[in-house]
Each structure stands twice: as structure tokens, then as C-alpha cells.
Design a protein around this motif. Sequence first.
Motif, PDB file in Angstrom:
ATOM      1  N   ILE A 125      27.098  40.296  37.960  1.00 52.71           N
ATOM      2  CA  ILE A 125      26.479  40.217  36.635  1.00 52.71           C
ATOM      3  C   ILE A 125      25.530  41.398  36.473  1.00 52.71           C
ATOM      4  N   GLU A 126      25.324  41.760  35.225  1.00 50.56           N
ATOM      5  CA  GLU A 126      24.407  42.851  34.918  1.00 50.56           C
ATOM      6  C   GLU A 126      23.377  42.339  33.916  1.00 50.56           C
ATOM      7  N   MET A 127      22.118  42.711  34.125  1.00 48.77           N
ATOM      8  CA  MET A 127      21.062  42.348  33.192  1.00 48.77           C
ATOM      9  C   MET A 127      20.216  43.557  32.875  1.00 48.77           C
ATOM     10  N   HIS A 128      19.640  43.576  31.678  1.00 47.48           N
ATOM     11  CA  HIS A 128      18.759  44.661  31.289  1.00 47.48           C
ATOM     12  C   HIS A 128      17.460  44.568  32.079  1.00 47.48           C
ATOM     13  N   SER A 129      17.139  45.625  32.776  1.00 50.77           N
ATOM     14  CA  SER A 129      15.974  45.634  33.661  1.00 50.77           C
ATOM     15  C   SER A 129      14.700  45.252  32.928  1.00 50.77           C
TER      16      SER A 129
ATOM     17  N   HIS B 211      14.042  35.218  31.823  1.00 48.45           N
ATOM     18  CA  HIS B 211      15.014  36.263  32.142  1.00 48.45           C
ATOM     19  C   HIS B 211      15.011  36.551  33.649  1.00 48.45           C
ATOM     20  N   LEU B 212      13.846  36.697  34.225  1.00 53.40           N
ATOM     21  CA  LEU B 212      13.770  36.940  35.668  1.00 53.40           C
ATOM     22  C   LEU B 212      14.284  35.737  36.440  1.00 53.40           C
ATOM     23  N   GLN B 213      13.949  34.529  36.003  1.00 53.78           N
ATOM     24  CA  GLN B 213      14.429  33.346  36.706  1.00 53.78           C
ATOM     25  C   GLN B 213      15.951  33.260  36.667  1.00 53.78           C
TER      26      GLN B 213
ATOM     27  N   SER C 134      23.735  44.034  38.996  1.00 51.80           N
ATOM     28  CA  SER C 134      23.496  45.395  38.528  1.00 51.80           C
ATOM     29  C   SER C 134      22.326  45.362  37.561  1.00 51.80           C
ATOM     30  N   LEU C 135      21.336  46.221  37.766  1.00 51.20           N
ATOM     31  CA  LEU C 135      20.203  46.354  36.858  1.00 51.20           C
ATOM     32  C   LEU C 135      20.466  47.545  35.945  1.00 51.20           C
TER      33      LEU C 135
ATOM     34  N   ALA D  66       7.387  49.272  37.611  1.00 51.25           N
ATOM     35  CA  ALA D  66       7.933  47.938  37.341  1.00 51.25           C
ATOM     36  C   ALA D  66       9.401  47.857  37.754  1.00 51.25           C
ATOM     37  N   LEU D  67      10.157  48.925  37.506  1.00 58.51           N
ATOM     38  CA  LEU D  67      11.561  48.944  37.897  1.00 58.51           C
ATOM     39  C   LEU D  67      11.700  48.902  39.414  1.00 58.51           C
TER      40      LEU D  67
END
Length: 295
Positions: free
Chosen positions: A30-34, A43-45, A57-58, A78-79
Amino acid sequence: MSTSSAPSGIGLRSPHYADFAPRAREIALIEMHSENCFGGGRHLQALLAARRDCAVSLHGVGLSLGSTDALDRGHLAALKRLADRVEPMLVSDHLCWSSVGGVYVNDLLPLPYTTEALRHVARRIDQVQQALGRRLLVENVSSYLEFGAAEHSEWDFLAELVRRSGCALLLDINNVHVSAHNHGFDALAYLDALPVDAVAQFHLGGHSINPVTLDDGRACEILIDTHGTPVCEAVWALYEHALRRFGARPTIVERDNDLPPLQQLLDEAARAARLMAAPADRAPAHEGRRDACAA
């Protein structure tokens, strides 16, 4: 899970969190927007929960690699914290600029393909990679206008950027198709000009077709990268060509607008997995081309 030599998956968006959770073990990637995960919260959870069952994938939209503004050190920090916590398979952002004078625009604006821009972006990518302690993947963006000052083709610019910076490419197949149509270049030649080892990931997505009338009265169509429709057959064909050229690479189906049921995206990711697992000597794909609006 995909049985091919590289995983396929989807961009996970918040409307699908609940439906995705019980099916996470079925999905390889899965990919999420960083940036959505920098502040914690749901979103983080969701990202951490998915990470227990599949690769991650970030994918960022905020580095503004092509800007002349200084790199945002807070953003980079943060990234790095997020990447260190999640340990993603891939970290990426776009070859574009999104800010000027400290003001951000809600768009991924293309660069002029000049030698000066090449040196500038290569230096900034090197700084990002040093800060993160890992390789960055850089995505080609779709475009609708060309800079008269360009000194390189887009594909030559990308190849040289990889050589100079040590980054890799997140090759968005839909963006290649969109830009090729809009500017009148050969999408297959674009792919064939890139070094095989430069590409580390693929994106697949959808676009809209916008009819326009030119100043001279001619009618034509411009393609707009919307992430709001299924992957079209021309893009699937171009993806097959990319697989023959570069081999299997982690592949994400992106959808951000007009989200369909989760199953539709999973079906598209499964199609990508089947293509990656298919024999390498499959018959060549042929991408249909239309007259572009570029003069």
C-alpha cells in the motif's frame, strides 16, 4: 499477496480505511501520502496497522524539489521520523516545484528541462537523501505546456538526474501517456530511452479527456491527469511495454478522486500483478495515439 517478483497494490485513501482493515493480508503493498501522517491521528494509525501485514510506500507531495526556496528542514525532519518509524519499502516525491517565496500552491508544476535546472534539482535531491539516510524515488509529472527554454527532452533529463544524484525513478505510466498525447512525442520511445536500472517503481492511474478548440479553429483533445478514473487500456498497454523494458517493479494503482469501491482498485492491482507474472516474451503492446494539441 502478489506472486510476482515485485508487489502490486493501491494508494490507500481514508474512505477505504474501514473496508481495507480486514483485508490487509490480501494486499502486497500500500502507498500513503507522507504528509497526511506527519501529525499522527487516524492516518498514521491506518498506516501502522497496514504495515503489520504488507509492504509500505511513502509518497510525498511537499518537498518541492524544483523550487528555488530553501528546502523545508522541518518537513524533511518529519519525513525522516516517519520513515524511520515505518521502515517503508520506498520513499518518493515528485519532480516538480510547488512553492515560491515561501508560498505553496496546490499543484505539481513542471520544471524547465535546462542544464541549470538539472544541476539545481540534483543538488537538492542529494541534500534530501543525505537528510533521510536513504534513496529517494522521483516521479515524473504530467504536463500541459512546454518551456521554450528547454535544452533536454524529459527522458534525457530524468536519465541524467538519476546519474548525477543517485536517486531512482518512480515512473508514472499514466503521466507518460498524458504528456505524450499533449505534446506529441512517442511514449514508447520515452520508455526505451530510460536506463533499465533507473526505474524502481511504477504508478498506474487515470485521466480525463478534455475537448478544446484552438485559436485557428481546430478541435483536439487534451488529457488531464485527474486520478479520478480507472486505468485505461492505452495505459495498460504502455505498462506492458514498461515491464518488458524494465522488468517487474513495485506497482501502485492510484485513485484520489471519485473513489470507487475498494474492490475495484484491488482488481486493478491484481491485473498489474498478473501482468508482472506473465512471460517476458509476451506479444508487444501497441499504444494507440491521437493527434496532440501541441504545435
